[in-house]
Write a protein that holds these residues in place. Sequence first.
Motif, mmCIF file in Angstrom:
data_model
loop_
_atom_site.group_PDB
_atom_site.id
_atom_site.type_symbol
_atom_site.label_atom_id
_atom_site.label_comp_id
_atom_site.label_asym_id
_atom_site.label_seq_id
_atom_site.Cartn_x
_atom_site.Cartn_y
_atom_site.Cartn_z
ATOM 1 N N TRP A 70 -49.082 -34.302 -6.230
ATOM 2 C CA TRP A 70 -50.097 -34.800 -7.154
ATOM 3 C C TRP A 70 -50.661 -33.624 -7.941
ATOM 4 N N ASP A 71 -50.417 -33.619 -9.228
ATOM 5 C CA ASP A 71 -50.960 -32.592 -10.124
ATOM 6 C C ASP A 71 -52.261 -33.141 -10.718
ATOM 7 N N CYS A 72 -53.386 -32.550 -10.325
ATOM 8 C CA CYS A 72 -54.694 -33.111 -10.658
ATOM 9 C C CYS A 72 -55.362 -32.343 -11.798
ATOM 10 N N PRO A 73 -56.141 -33.029 -12.629
ATOM 11 C CA PRO A 73 -56.906 -32.335 -13.681
ATOM 12 C C PRO A 73 -58.007 -31.483 -13.085
ATOM 13 N N GLY A 74 -58.542 -30.585 -13.893
ATOM 14 C CA GLY A 74 -59.537 -29.648 -13.408
ATOM 15 C C GLY A 74 -60.855 -30.277 -13.013
ATOM 16 N N ASN A 75 -61.146 -31.454 -13.551
ATOM 17 C CA ASN A 75 -62.446 -32.072 -13.267
ATOM 18 C C ASN A 75 -62.398 -33.088 -12.135
ATOM 19 N N VAL A 76 -61.302 -33.167 -11.402
ATOM 20 C CA VAL A 76 -61.197 -34.149 -10.331
ATOM 21 C C VAL A 76 -62.087 -33.731 -9.167
ATOM 22 N N THR A 77 -62.645 -34.715 -8.491
ATOM 23 C CA THR A 77 -63.473 -34.478 -7.305
ATOM 24 C C THR A 77 -62.922 -35.301 -6.148
ATOM 25 N N VAL A 78 -63.510 -35.124 -4.984
ATOM 26 C CA VAL A 78 -63.082 -35.888 -3.811
ATOM 27 C C VAL A 78 -63.270 -37.382 -4.058
ATOM 28 N N ASP A 79 -64.342 -37.744 -4.765
ATOM 29 C CA ASP A 79 -64.644 -39.161 -5.003
ATOM 30 C C ASP A 79 -63.764 -39.766 -6.086
ATOM 31 N N THR A 80 -63.359 -38.958 -7.077
ATOM 32 C CA THR A 80 -62.575 -39.493 -8.195
ATOM 33 C C THR A 80 -61.073 -39.311 -8.014
ATOM 34 N N LEU A 81 -60.649 -38.773 -6.878
ATOM 35 C CA LEU A 81 -59.221 -38.522 -6.669
ATOM 36 C C LEU A 81 -58.423 -39.816 -6.652
ATOM 37 N N GLY A 82 -59.000 -40.868 -6.103
ATOM 38 C CA GLY A 82 -58.293 -42.145 -6.049
ATOM 39 C C GLY A 82 -57.438 -42.321 -4.810
ATOM 40 N N ALA A 83 -57.578 -41.435 -3.844
ATOM 41 C CA ALA A 83 -56.835 -41.540 -2.590
ATOM 42 C C ALA A 83 -57.580 -40.769 -1.521
ATOM 43 N N SER A 84 -57.304 -41.105 -0.281
ATOM 44 C CA SER A 84 -57.933 -40.401 0.829
ATOM 45 C C SER A 84 -57.203 -39.090 1.090
#
Length: 379
Positions: A70-84
């Motif tokens: 999973w390549d995530c954007p810089g502003n992703v957080t634990v809550d906005t990740l969309g998965a556990s």
Amino acid sequence: MCAMSSSSSTAISTGTSRTKILFLGMRRSGKTSILQVLFDDLPVKQTFYLEPTMRVAKHFIDTVIPLEIWDCPGNVTVDTLGASLADFSTIVFVIDIRDLYQHPVSKLVEFIVAACQINPDINLEVFVHKAERLQEDDKIENFRQIHERVMDRLVDESPEFEQFPLNFHLTSIYDHSLREAFSRVLHKLIDSLPYLEELLNVFCSNTASPKAFLFDTSSKIHVATDTSPVDQATHNLCCDYLSMLNSFGPLYKSNANDPRTSRFSPTPAPTPPPTATTATPTSGTSPVGTPPLTSSSTSPVPPSKPHFYPSAATSLSPSRPGTTLTYHLVTPHLALLALLPTTVYDMRRGLVEWNVVWFREGVREIWVSGLRGGLEDTG
């Protein structure tokens, strides 16, 4: 084998369970360029034109084990990740080596604390990236500062993090440090790694090889190596040799099956070992060191095109007099690269090839067993 795919249907169509890796970092830290250079063979100069990651991109990569990165954007957080975070086996956090501010450190600590609460067994890796931008002294100093700041922040969160196993790697897409770092990440995810290492140890012992690697030919990541220490110069030499073979390999093909030339061939094309089929004995076991027998009760398999396993060798003189670097394809996507004394390679090549055949047999059996296990897990 290592081509990336962003289609979610890839994981569904293969029917295998994939090991998930979470790639995190600030904007422009180099996450996407790392994946593109490693698994899509993107030229380094073209990484300047990559667009920033705006949403989570899932890449399905088929290397020695099936991966889902999973390549995530810089502003992703634990809550906005969309998965556990419990769904991931490894978290890789990428930090620009020049970014000494508190924001990336705070983000890293946030994910570490959250991950340890949900999945205490998760592997946590930090790539201090873009090391080529600094001089050697500055590079070491910045690496030390980032390491200290992260560990200090973790201790501030809880004294339990004082001995926390967090691994830091100094990486760059301009040399092989990135491949070495990702190899170490991958090793922790390969259940069959001890068996592959033992096969390499036996090969080294039987051929007087001081060092041997099992490489993924596409990404040039070493899947396994023998238990002797990894010398960076030797690793880089193997990567360069593999790159050269990848560049020139497509220019050649085997003509062993061409009826116009087969009668001129002094020896037939090599065929896979007896246990190359997926059929297994119905009962009994084979003694160690002897080839397993295929059960006679299995259904007949139609004849297939013989496998072609190319090999190559080059002398390392004058840099390493008396040493030869050899290459043997083990599976369509894995290759054995080994250093051999030139006298052994020249005078006892038959013994070397015989050990390669049995090494190939062992790797194929391990790979087939792992593939069956993955299919059973999804079932």
